[in-house]
Design an enzyme around this catalytic site. Sequence first.
Site, PDB file in Angstrom:
ATOM      1  N   LEU A 186       0.874  -1.172   0.000  1.00 48.69           N
ATOM      2  CA  LEU A 186       0.000   0.000   0.000  1.00 48.69           C
ATOM      3  C   LEU A 186       0.915   1.226   0.000  1.00 48.69           C
ATOM      4  O   LEU A 186       1.294   1.738   1.045  1.00 48.69           O
ATOM      5  CB  LEU A 186      -0.902  -0.034   1.235  1.00 48.69           C
ATOM      6  CG  LEU A 186      -2.242   0.691   1.161  1.00 48.69           C
ATOM      7  CD1 LEU A 186      -3.072   0.209  -0.025  1.00 48.69           C
ATOM      8  CD2 LEU A 186      -3.012   0.498   2.446  1.00 48.69           C
ATOM      9  N   HIS A 187       1.249   1.700  -1.181  1.00 52.19           N
ATOM     10  CA  HIS A 187       2.308   2.688  -1.342  1.00 52.19           C
ATOM     11  C   HIS A 187       1.934   4.077  -0.814  1.00 52.19           C
ATOM     12  O   HIS A 187       2.596   4.637   0.069  1.00 52.19           O
ATOM     13  CB  HIS A 187       2.703   2.803  -2.815  1.00 52.19           C
ATOM     14  CG  HIS A 187       3.115   1.527  -3.451  1.00 52.19           C
ATOM     15  ND1 HIS A 187       4.313   0.910  -3.183  1.00 52.19           N
ATOM     16  CD2 HIS A 187       2.480   0.738  -4.358  1.00 52.19           C
ATOM     17  CE1 HIS A 187       4.420  -0.199  -3.895  1.00 52.19           C
ATOM     18  NE2 HIS A 187       3.316  -0.322  -4.613  1.00 52.19           N
TER      19      HIS A 187
END
Length: 303
Positions: A231-232
Amino acid sequence: MMSLVVDCDPGCDDAIAILLALRHANVKAITTVSGNVPVAQSTENALMTVAVANVETPVYAGASKPLKGPQISNDVSHGSDGLGGINRISHCRTSESVSACDFLVDCVSEDDWVVALGPLTNLAEALKRDSDWGKRIGGISIMGGSTSIGNITPVAEFNTFADPHAAAKVYASGAILKMCGLNLTHQLRVTDKTLALVSELGTTNSTFVATLLEFLLTRAEKLVGSRCAPLHDPCAVLAVTHPTLFTFEECSVEIETHGTLTIGMTVIDQRTTRPRLMPNALVATHIDATKALEVIVDSLETQ
C-alpha cells in the site's frame, strides 16, 4: 491539525491515501496530475473520492503530460479507470477553474505540506514559475523512488520514471523533503485480514476502500501468486501526520534523467565511507507496519 495539499493521480492507493489524509489532517485541496491514468480520469477519480467522503475539498486539475518525453500510463496496476473498474458513484462535483500549478504557487504557504503521490509534474511547474516556491512551503512528502530496485524498470519506480525531469527539479529545489520509496512502501502490506477488518466497519468509506483492496489483492495473486499487496501512497501521508511510525535517514537524492538503462532512477548516497554528498531529503527506511495499518483502518470508521 496539519494542513496538507494532496497532489495525486488516483490510483487505488491514492484514493485510500486521500481518505486517510481527510481523517488526520486539514486537506486544503487536492491537485491532480497525469500518471496512473490521464489527468481527466485522475481528476474524476479524485472528485469521486471526495464525494464518497462527503467533504467539500476543492480539486484542481493539473498537468496532462510530463515536462519532457512521452506520457507513461500505468493501467496494469490500477485498471484502465485507475480504480480497478469500481462501480462509479454518481455526483455533481466539478474541478476548480484555476489550474493546479496556479493554486500551488498562489495558495500554498509555509503552513502547508504537499503530499505528492504521483509524478511530480505539477510541483515542477510551480518551481518553473517561482524557483523559491519549495522554500516557501512547509515541505513535500513524496511517494516515489527507491533506495534499491524499481518496478517500472529494474532501477526506476513508476512515479519518478514517468517524469524524471520534474523529479530532478523538485529534489534540487531546496524544499524540506521526505521520500517514501519502494524500499519503504513494500513494508506496508495488506492481506485478506486487512480486507476483512475494513469490510466489517460497514461505513461508506470502508465499503469503497474494501472494493479497492479486493482489486489490489486479486491483482497481486495473479502477478505473484499471493494475496498480499503493498500500500504505497498512504505512507507519504503518514510520514507527515504520523512521523513517529518511521525511521528516516538524511541522504543526498538525485534523479537520473539521461541514462539509457537508468533514466528515472533515484541515486541515493548511502555510502558508509565519508564524505557523503550533502543531504537534501529525509529518506524513510522503516515503518511500523502494524501500527500504520491500524491507523489506516481506524480512519475509515467514520462516514
